[in-house]
Structure formats: structure tokens, C-alpha cells
Design an enzyme around this catalytic site. Sequence first.
Site, PDB file in Angstrom:
ATOM      1  N   CYS A  13       1.864   1.762   1.296  1.00 16.77           N
ATOM      2  CA  CYS A  13       0.819   0.869   1.863  1.00 16.77           C
ATOM      3  C   CYS A  13       1.033  -0.499   2.049  1.00 16.77           C
ATOM      4  O   CYS A  13       0.318  -1.122   2.634  1.00 16.77           O
ATOM      5  CB  CYS A  13      -0.524   1.328   1.328  1.00 16.77           C
ATOM      6  SG  CYS A  13      -1.224   2.990   1.691  1.00 16.77           S
ATOM      7  N   ASP A  64      -2.172   9.477   8.230  1.00 16.75           N
ATOM      8  CA  ASP A  64      -1.294   8.328   7.535  1.00 16.75           C
ATOM      9  C   ASP A  64       0.007   8.595   7.283  1.00 16.75           C
ATOM     10  O   ASP A  64       0.484   9.808   7.035  1.00 16.75           O
ATOM     11  CB  ASP A  64      -2.031   8.170   6.073  1.00 16.75           C
ATOM     12  CG  ASP A  64      -2.216   6.703   5.707  1.00 16.75           C
ATOM     13  OD1 ASP A  64      -1.060   5.925   5.933  1.00 16.75           O
ATOM     14  OD2 ASP A  64      -3.296   6.125   5.028  1.00 16.75           O
ATOM     15  N   ASP A 222     -11.346   4.958  -0.515  1.00 23.62           N
ATOM     16  CA  ASP A 222     -10.149   5.117  -1.515  1.00 23.62           C
ATOM     17  C   ASP A 222      -9.518   3.808  -1.320  1.00 23.62           C
ATOM     18  O   ASP A 222      -9.429   3.072  -0.230  1.00 23.62           O
ATOM     19  CB  ASP A 222      -9.106   6.305  -0.817  1.00 23.62           C
ATOM     20  CG  ASP A 222      -8.647   6.375   0.243  1.00 23.62           C
ATOM     21  OD1 ASP A 222      -9.199   5.757   1.179  1.00 23.62           O
ATOM     22  OD2 ASP A 222      -7.495   6.761   0.626  1.00 23.62           O
TER      23      ASP A 222
END
Length: 341
Positions: A13, A64, A222
Site C-alpha cells: 500500500c 485492490d 480497514d
Amino acid sequence: MSEPIVFCKSGGCTAKLGPGALNRVLEKLPKGERDENLLIGFDSHDDAAVYQVSEELAIVQTLDFFPPMVDDPYTFGKIAATNALSDIYAMGGEVKTALNIVCFPQEWDLNMLGEIMRGGSEKVIEAGGTLAGGHSISDTDVKYGLSVMGVVNPKKMYPNDGGRVGDKLILTKKLGVGIMASANRVGEASKEAMDEAITSMTTLNKYAAKILADYEVHACTDVTGFGFLGHLHEMLGKGFGALIDLKNLPHIEEAVHHADEFLLTAAAQRNRNHMEKYVKFEEVPFAMEEILYDPQTSGGLLAAVKAEQADEIVSKMQAAGLPARVVGTITEKQDAEIIVK
């Protein structure tokens, strides 16, 4: 002589666009007519789209993908899939199907790709879902993730901004995995601390979500690329504040040392640049500031729950082996949106 393969450059990320840049793009997109069945879309900064198909059934849709943050392809596949599946749990949903998203250099060893996809497939199965296909392209670098479809009862879904004053904030995983990945890339991370980070990144949020389902959850998200503070800021979107208790914050201890040694990420600096006007630190060490800004890959759930139920929820999560803690309280609007002390 051919160039050596560099599998792990800078991924997870940390590879995401910063929140400021992303907001500037999204606000200019044409909106079109509002569909009354689209309960949640990107305009709410939520984790996934939710589309109602009947009174008691809605589809949860998310995706994602990102480049590797670890050197082992199989482990990377597990982390990327765990991260992609997480948005379904953050909405209070149940995973049903997943599709692979793959970018891979065609001239590389395809056994490496097989290991990535094996790791991803195992996590989809653990989630109770079915891997139903996917799409691949040849690219100069590796990227992998999932498009995931789940279901949720629209009366029981968790928006990310439904918190109420007095709610307790529960964080279900330790922070600091972005810093640990940075330290690992330059050979500074201990095996024990990196194993701790990998265990965290490969633990499905399914288990925390299952416990939350029995309680009064007002909001949930999250914690991923925008860091703890960035995702908390999105939760407070209706004008609330938050008081964060630093001593209760679960984090990987070794990450504090690496933050003090400035083994940081550009993504954390982007998060700081975007968020610092909303945050007031009271006697917080620099390293802990960095951990709060650190982009998390496959991070934990951050849930706003009824205060009277918070301790019982955390006890059940800890009994299940999760490092969950009550990390703060939602407050009325204050001088600084988020106060950390």
C-alpha cells in the site's frame, strides 16, 4: 548479459497515490444520475461499493492490487489477496467470489507467477470464497491483487462514517508493517520482527469481523495506504473528533527503532503532508508519529463500537489470538480533529 530480476522494489500500500492527489482527481469526475440502489459509492471515501438488490441483500464490490513488498512470491500472493479481501469485511460482508488481477513480465519465470497466484488462491479459499477467473497482462513490473464480490444485509452493513460521540475505537492489528518492509528492503529488519509483520499482513480480517458481527458496530474501515490517521480522518467525516490513547496503540516494537533511524516511506510523508493540519500530538515521540502516518499493507479493522461493549469485544478478539486494543474515543468536534496523547 540479461538484467537481474528485482522482484521487490517498493510495493504494498506504499505504492498507492497519496490522499490529496487522489481527492483532486475524484472530485472532477462526472457524477451522472444517482442510482438509489447504490447505497455506498466512492463519494463517501468508503472501502467498497454496496449495491442493494433486495430488502435483505446487497452486493459488496471491491478491488485492490499492488507491487510486491516482500521477496517471496508465494508470501506476496497471500498478502495481496488478504488485503483485497479485507474491504468486504470492513463493510460487514461475506466473501463470495474473486477474480485475479495480474501484471507480470512475460520473459520472467512463470513458476514465480504460479507461486503468487497459489498464495492468493489459498487466501480466497480460507475466506470461504471461490476464485472464479481473472485477467492478466504483460508488464515491466509485477503487480497482483483481486477483484472481490461479497454480500451483506443492507440493514447490517458498516459505513465508515457512522460513528457516534462516545463510541470506542478498536484497532484489530498492529501498526508499523510499512516501516518494517522498508527496513527489510535494506537488510535492517530482524527475522523475528519481519515474521511478525508478515503474519499480520496474511491474517484475514474475517476473524475480527466475525466477532464484531455480534455487537453494535456504528462504523468500520480497514487501515491501509492512508495510515491510521488518514483512515480515522475519513471516519470522522461528519464533523466529529477523536481522542487517541497512545499507550494503547498496538504496534510492532521494532518499527519504533527503524522510524527513529528514518527508514521511512515517501507514502508516509504524503500522508503526513495531507493530515498534519487535522492532528495535534501531545508529547508524542517522532517515531510514534511516523507509525501513525505509516501506510499499512493488509492492515487491521478500525471499528467504532458502543462504549459499553468495547472491552468485551477486545477480550474475545485477544482470546482468538488477535492483538486488538481499544485505542481511543469519538468526541464532539474539537480544536484539532484528532488529538493523540
